[in-house]
Design an enzyme around this catalytic site. Sequence first.
Site, short mmCIF file in Angstrom:
data_model
loop_
_atom_site.label_atom_id
_atom_site.label_comp_id
_atom_site.label_asym_id
_atom_site.label_seq_id
_atom_site.Cartn_x
_atom_site.Cartn_y
_atom_site.Cartn_z
N GLU A 12 0.75 -1.32 0.22
CA GLU A 12 -0.49 0.16 0.01
C GLU A 12 0.77 1.47 0.24
O GLU A 12 1.57 1.39 1.07
CB GLU A 12 -0.66 -0.38 1.40
CG GLU A 12 -2.38 0.82 1.13
CD GLU A 12 -3.32 -0.08 -0.19
OE1 GLU A 12 -3.62 0.35 -1.16
OE2 GLU A 12 -4.00 -1.20 0.30
N GLY A 35 -16.61 6.24 -2.26
CA GLY A 35 -15.27 6.07 -1.50
C GLY A 35 -14.98 5.20 -0.30
O GLY A 35 -14.26 6.22 0.58
N SER A 38 -14.06 2.63 -7.19
CA SER A 38 -15.02 2.47 -8.07
C SER A 38 -14.81 3.54 -8.96
O SER A 38 -15.22 3.69 -10.48
CB SER A 38 -15.70 3.64 -6.78
OG SER A 38 -15.60 4.66 -6.25
N ASP A 56 -4.62 0.75 -9.22
CA ASP A 56 -6.72 0.84 -9.38
C ASP A 56 -6.25 0.20 -11.07
O ASP A 56 -7.52 -0.59 -11.21
CB ASP A 56 -6.78 1.62 -9.34
CG ASP A 56 -6.27 1.97 -7.88
OD1 ASP A 56 -5.93 1.16 -7.22
OD2 ASP A 56 -6.94 3.35 -7.26
#
Length: 383
Positions: A32, A120, A125, A170
């Site tokens: 991350e 969020g 998304s 992503d």
Amino acid sequence: MEINLEQKFREHYGTNPHAAYFTPGRVNLIGEHIDYNGGLVMPCAITLGTWLAISPNADGQYRMKSLNFEEQITIASNRKQDKIGSHWANYPIGIINEFLQDNKQIPGLDFLFYGNIPIGSGLSSSASIEIATAFALNDFLNLGYDKLDLVKMAKRVENDFIGLNSGIMDQFAVAFGEKEKAIVLDCETLKYKMVEVNLGNYVLAIINTNKPRELAESKYNERVAECQTALKLLNEEITLHNLCELTADKFALHSHLISDQRILNRATHVVKENDRVHLAAKALNHGDLEEFGRLMYASHQSLKTLYKVSGKELDAVVDFCSIYDHVIGARMTGAGFGGCAIALLEKGFEEDFAKNLTDYYVDNIGYAAAIYISEIGNGPIKL
């Protein structure tokens, strides 16, 4: 699917859609805040995602409607558009702009979106909408791009049109995901390999803290800048293109160049998190879920104490998981500052986990979290 998209399209536009598509969201299993530092990440596609139905129209306009929002937008076709505040339609508009800049003609089209990814939440998304739009237009209009082209296009939209200094993870995970596999992606070279994720007697629980975060308005860009500062300081003595070129041992030899403890903490997380991805891939290759779970907890602790992107909500979820007998690993996933955590949960305990976590979370935070059980799914498909 939870909704009849064809029927809703007919109700809204008065005609049947000509094509429909599904594009997943993603979770990052480990690795991350290192995608923009040239590191290794390990995302996978999930079975939550975005549906898109499209049909040509004779009006010379793009009409965009999402079943998740009240607002509809109508804009002229084949003209580059400016960003519209914080409107959800900026993501498909940005993608269309990219095609137009590449001298492609996009005729008048009606779009109907529906997503079941919590907005969020850190499950991408936005990347799901971007790739859904790019994949659908590329297929429907036979524009000839490959998946990597679409990924790079969506990243440019995120960086240049939306204004978020994010990496490529992503969009890549959403586009390249495969069922029951994770992607070990080198964010510097875009080389990748698929790793089998045999969860055996475990499932992937996704816990939405229900604390939304607006990434472009959060401290995300601040973390990017802090890492760039660390890189500049280290380059006074050695030559690096990114922080993740360093192993933990080599970093220890040169970390004296960073006198600001805050900047040192950020760089320490980046280097050690990159090492954890290597170890996590090794653990999965050996079927060692216990070790993988230990690395998940270590990742969260580093994100909490060194990178400071967690928060009381995410910490409450991971704290509960650490004392719940049927979870072997948990961590925040995504950019943090709210959003989601993930956990490896023993099968058969889904209801018990949800009830006990909800009680604990409400006691500590004051409102409920939302819990989803997901499989590791495929990338975009035509329905």
